[in-house]
Write a protein that holds these residues in place. Structure first.
Motif, PDB file in Angstrom:
ATOM      1  N   LEU A  52       0.808  -1.215   0.000  1.00  0.00           N
ATOM      2  CA  LEU A  52       0.000   0.000   0.000  1.00  0.00           C
ATOM      3  C   LEU A  52       0.845   1.270   0.000  1.00  0.00           C
ATOM      4  O   LEU A  52       0.324   2.359  -0.173  1.00  0.00           O
ATOM      5  N   LEU A 105       0.575  -7.961  -6.008  1.00  0.00           N
ATOM      6  CA  LEU A 105      -0.840  -8.312  -5.830  1.00  0.00           C
ATOM      7  C   LEU A 105      -1.014  -9.369  -4.738  1.00  0.00           C
ATOM      8  O   LEU A 105      -1.940  -9.279  -3.923  1.00  0.00           O
ATOM      9  N   LEU A 108      -0.450  -7.645  -1.415  1.00  0.00           N
ATOM     10  CA  LEU A 108      -1.576  -6.747  -1.156  1.00  0.00           C
ATOM     11  C   LEU A 108      -2.764  -7.513  -0.589  1.00  0.00           C
ATOM     12  O   LEU A 108      -3.296  -7.165   0.471  1.00  0.00           O
ATOM     13  N   TRP A 109      -3.185  -8.558  -1.285  1.00  0.00           N
ATOM     14  CA  TRP A 109      -4.392  -9.266  -0.862  1.00  0.00           C
ATOM     15  C   TRP A 109      -4.163 -10.100   0.399  1.00  0.00           C
ATOM     16  O   TRP A 109      -5.083 -10.254   1.204  1.00  0.00           O
ATOM     17  N   THR A 111      -2.147  -9.129   2.865  1.00  0.00           N
ATOM     18  CA  THR A 111      -2.162  -8.112   3.916  1.00  0.00           C
ATOM     19  C   THR A 111      -3.585  -7.652   4.205  1.00  0.00           C
ATOM     20  O   THR A 111      -3.990  -7.543   5.374  1.00  0.00           O
ATOM     21  N   LEU A 112      -4.352  -7.398   3.163  1.00  0.00           N
ATOM     22  CA  LEU A 112      -5.733  -6.953   3.364  1.00  0.00           C
ATOM     23  C   LEU A 112      -6.595  -8.061   3.968  1.00  0.00           C
ATOM     24  O   LEU A 112      -7.456  -7.801   4.809  1.00  0.00           O
ATOM     25  N   SER A 116      -8.476  -7.788   7.528  1.00  0.00           N
ATOM     26  CA  SER A 116      -9.935  -7.908   7.642  1.00  0.00           C
ATOM     27  C   SER A 116     -10.356  -8.840   8.781  1.00  0.00           C
ATOM     28  O   SER A 116     -11.493  -8.784   9.238  1.00  0.00           O
ATOM     29  N   LYS A 125     -14.376  -3.575   6.379  1.00  0.00           N
ATOM     30  CA  LYS A 125     -14.092  -4.575   5.350  1.00  0.00           C
ATOM     31  C   LYS A 125     -14.381  -4.041   3.952  1.00  0.00           C
ATOM     32  O   LYS A 125     -13.643  -4.336   3.004  1.00  0.00           O
ATOM     33  N   LEU A 128     -11.453  -1.797   3.056  1.00  0.00           N
ATOM     34  CA  LEU A 128     -10.310  -2.628   2.661  1.00  0.00           C
ATOM     35  C   LEU A 128     -10.505  -3.185   1.246  1.00  0.00           C
ATOM     36  O   LEU A 128      -9.571  -3.203   0.448  1.00  0.00           O
ATOM     37  N   LEU A 129     -11.717  -3.623   0.946  1.00  0.00           N
ATOM     38  CA  LEU A 129     -12.013  -4.143  -0.379  1.00  0.00           C
ATOM     39  C   LEU A 129     -11.843  -3.053  -1.441  1.00  0.00           C
ATOM     40  O   LEU A 129     -11.235  -3.282  -2.493  1.00  0.00           O
ATOM     41  N   GLY A 132      -8.175  -2.363  -1.900  1.00  0.00           N
ATOM     42  CA  GLY A 132      -7.580  -3.483  -2.630  1.00  0.00           C
ATOM     43  C   GLY A 132      -7.909  -3.446  -4.109  1.00  0.00           C
ATOM     44  O   GLY A 132      -7.036  -3.656  -4.956  1.00  0.00           O
ATOM     45  N   SER A 136      -5.125  -2.746  -6.885  1.00  0.00           N
ATOM     46  CA  SER A 136      -4.980  -3.817  -7.874  1.00  0.00           C
ATOM     47  C   SER A 136      -5.176  -3.284  -9.286  1.00  0.00           C
ATOM     48  O   SER A 136      -4.422  -3.628 -10.200  1.00  0.00           O
TER      49      SER A 136
END
Length: 151
Positions: A52, A105, A108-109, A111-112, A116, A125, A128-129, A132, A136
Motif C-alpha cells: 500500500l 498483488l 496486497l491481498w 495483507t488486506l 480484515s 471490510k 479494505l475491499l 484493494g 490492484s
C-alpha cells in the motif's frame, strides 16, 4: 540523472514553491533536503515490502533531495542495485516486470485479508475491499515490462 532531470519528472509541482525554496539560505536548505531525502529513502524501503506504500515516488523524491543537497549521497542512492532498478524502469518507461506485479498483488491481498480478520465491522471490510480493488487496478494498468528477446 541530475537535478534538472528529477525536476522534469516532478513537473506537477508549483514552480513558485520550488523557486522560493531554492532561494533559501543554503545551509538550511541543504539540511532540509538531507532530512527529506533520508525520510524518503526510508519510506521507499518500507514501500518495497508494503504493497500500500508506493516505492518509486519516494525514491524519485529522495533523488531530487540528494541532488540538491549532497552529490555524494545522490550518487550513492542511484547506484544502489534495488533503487537503480526502480529509477531505470521509471525513466525508460519500460514498465513493471510481471513477477513484480504478481508479488505485489499477492502481498496486497494477503495483507488486506489478514487485516480484515481483526475487525467485524462491515464498513471496515468494505473500505479494505475498495482499497484493494483500487490498488490492484493501478498495478494491473501499469505498463508491463517485456523481457528482451534474443535474435
Amino acid at each position: 540523472m541530475d537535478l534538472m532531470d528529477v525536476m522534469d519528472i516532478m513537473d506537477n509541482w508549483d514552480s513558485g514553491v520550488i523557486l522560493s525554496f531554492m532561494k533559501m539560505k543554503s545551509k538550511i536548505r541543504r539540511l532540509l533536503l538531507l532530512a527529506a531525502g533520508w525520510t524518503c529513502v526510508g519510506l521507499g524501503a518500507v514501500g518495497v515490502a508494503t504493497p500500500l506504500l508506493p516505492t518509486t515516488p519516494f525514491l524519485l523524491l529522495a533523488a531530487f533531495c540528494f541532488a540538491g543537497s549532497s552529490p555524494r549521497l545522490y550518487k550513492w542512492l542511484v547506484r544502489l542495485p534495488w533503487v537503480k532498478t526502480y529509477l531505470d524502469n521509471y525513466r525508460s518507461g519500460c514498465g513493471v516486470p510481471v513477477r513484480t506485479k504478481a508479488l505485489s498483488l499477492l502481498a496486497l491481498w494477503l495483507t488486506l485479508g489478514i487485516s480484515s480478520l481483526f475487525k467485524e465491522n462491515i464498513y471496515y471490510k468494505l473500505i479494505l475491499l475498495a482499497v484493494g480493488l483500487g490498488v490492484s487496478t493501478h498495478i494491473l494498468l501499469l505498463k508491463t515490462a517485456r523481457p528482451a528477446r534474443e535474435k
